[in-house]
Write a protein that holds these residues in place. Structure first.
Motif, short mmCIF file in Angstrom:
data_model
loop_
_atom_site.label_atom_id
_atom_site.label_comp_id
_atom_site.label_asym_id
_atom_site.label_seq_id
_atom_site.Cartn_x
_atom_site.Cartn_y
_atom_site.Cartn_z
N ILE A 6 24.61 69.15 -26.64
CA ILE A 6 23.47 69.19 -27.23
C ILE A 6 22.33 69.73 -26.71
O ILE A 6 22.06 69.53 -25.55
CB ILE A 6 23.23 67.44 -27.31
N THR A 36 19.40 70.47 -31.95
CA THR A 36 18.25 69.77 -32.75
C THR A 36 17.70 70.87 -33.86
O THR A 36 17.08 70.44 -34.71
CB THR A 36 17.46 69.56 -31.64
N ILE A 59 23.91 65.21 -35.51
CA ILE A 59 24.05 64.66 -34.06
C ILE A 59 24.54 63.01 -34.03
O ILE A 59 25.31 62.61 -33.40
CB ILE A 59 22.77 65.00 -33.16
N ALA A 63 28.33 62.03 -32.52
CA ALA A 63 28.04 61.38 -31.08
C ALA A 63 29.25 60.29 -30.91
O ALA A 63 29.65 60.38 -29.53
CB ALA A 63 26.75 60.38 -31.20
N ASP A 64 29.69 59.90 -31.90
CA ASP A 64 31.11 59.14 -31.79
C ASP A 64 32.34 59.62 -32.16
O ASP A 64 33.51 58.94 -32.11
CB ASP A 64 30.70 57.59 -32.70
N ILE A 69 30.02 63.97 -23.95
CA ILE A 69 28.50 64.65 -24.32
C ILE A 69 27.75 65.00 -23.16
O ILE A 69 27.49 64.54 -22.25
CB ILE A 69 27.62 63.45 -25.04
N VAL A 75 18.28 64.15 -23.78
CA VAL A 75 19.15 63.57 -25.11
C VAL A 75 19.12 62.09 -24.97
O VAL A 75 19.31 61.68 -26.20
CB VAL A 75 20.48 64.34 -24.96
N LEU A 76 18.66 61.37 -24.15
CA LEU A 76 18.62 59.96 -24.27
C LEU A 76 17.02 59.40 -24.49
O LEU A 76 17.06 58.32 -24.50
CB LEU A 76 19.06 59.35 -22.88
N MET A 89 18.67 60.26 -33.06
CA MET A 89 19.37 61.03 -32.15
C MET A 89 19.55 60.25 -30.85
O MET A 89 20.94 60.08 -30.41
CB MET A 89 18.87 62.27 -32.13
N ILE A 93 23.25 58.71 -29.32
CA ILE A 93 23.87 59.21 -28.09
C ILE A 93 24.01 58.27 -27.25
O ILE A 93 24.86 58.06 -26.35
CB ILE A 93 23.02 60.51 -27.85
N SER A 96 26.85 55.90 -28.12
CA SER A 96 28.13 56.47 -28.08
C SER A 96 29.03 56.11 -27.15
O SER A 96 28.64 55.95 -25.91
CB SER A 96 28.22 57.87 -28.16
N LYS A 100 29.16 60.29 -21.02
CA LYS A 100 27.75 61.33 -21.14
C LYS A 100 27.74 62.02 -19.73
O LYS A 100 27.63 61.29 -18.51
CB LYS A 100 26.55 60.42 -21.55
#
Length: 141
Positions: A6, A36, A59, A63-64, A69, A75-76, A89, A93, A96, A100
């Motif tokens: 991502i 994005t 996204i 994510a799932d 990821i 991204v968080l 998003m 994420i 998910s 990560k």
């Protein structure tokens, strides 16, 4: 193994990660570029991602659908990447079940204490090492 990368803005980080993954992981590793914006997605596709999608819904949905990821810690964070990463998003994420593996790049105003500030290429090399170990079934901790 399905890995989602991502990235946003120009996609430079995602492009660099995609190139390294293609070089070091087996061909059957599926790399999915999630941008994005279309520029970021295109950069990762050009670097060797198997497939790509752009935007909030892509996204949030994907994510799932992946095992891992990869991206920056931004991204968080809702509204990071100059507002490109939406709250939906970030929530998708974070929620998910995918593992990560995030680079501690301080571009979202997030400072992670105890992390050595290294150049991006060094961080990506460590990320690749972790993914290779995961691919083999080893623990990376």
């Amino acid at each position: 193994m399905r890995i989602a990368i991502i990235d946003g803005q120009g996609g430079g980080i995602g492009k660099h990660i995609t190139e390294k993954l293609r070089k070091h992981l087996p061909e059957d590793t599926e790399i999915i570029a999630l941008g994005t914006n279309s520029l970021a997605t295109a950069a990762m596709l050009k670097a060797g991602a198997n497939d790509g999608a752009t935007g909030e819904n892509a996204i949030a949905f994907m994510a799932d659908q992946v095992d891992i990821i990869v991206g920056s810690v931004a991204v968080l964070a809702a509204n990071s990447m100059l507002g490109e990463l939406t709250p939906r998003m970030a929530e998708a994420i974070a929620n998910s079940k995918a593992k990560k593996i995030l680079l501690p790049i301080n571009r979202a105003g997030i400072e992670i204490i105890g992390v050595v500030n290294e150049p991006l290429p060094h961080q990506i090399e460590k990320l690749i090492t972790v993914l290779i170990k995961l691919r083999k079934g080893d623990s990376y901790v």
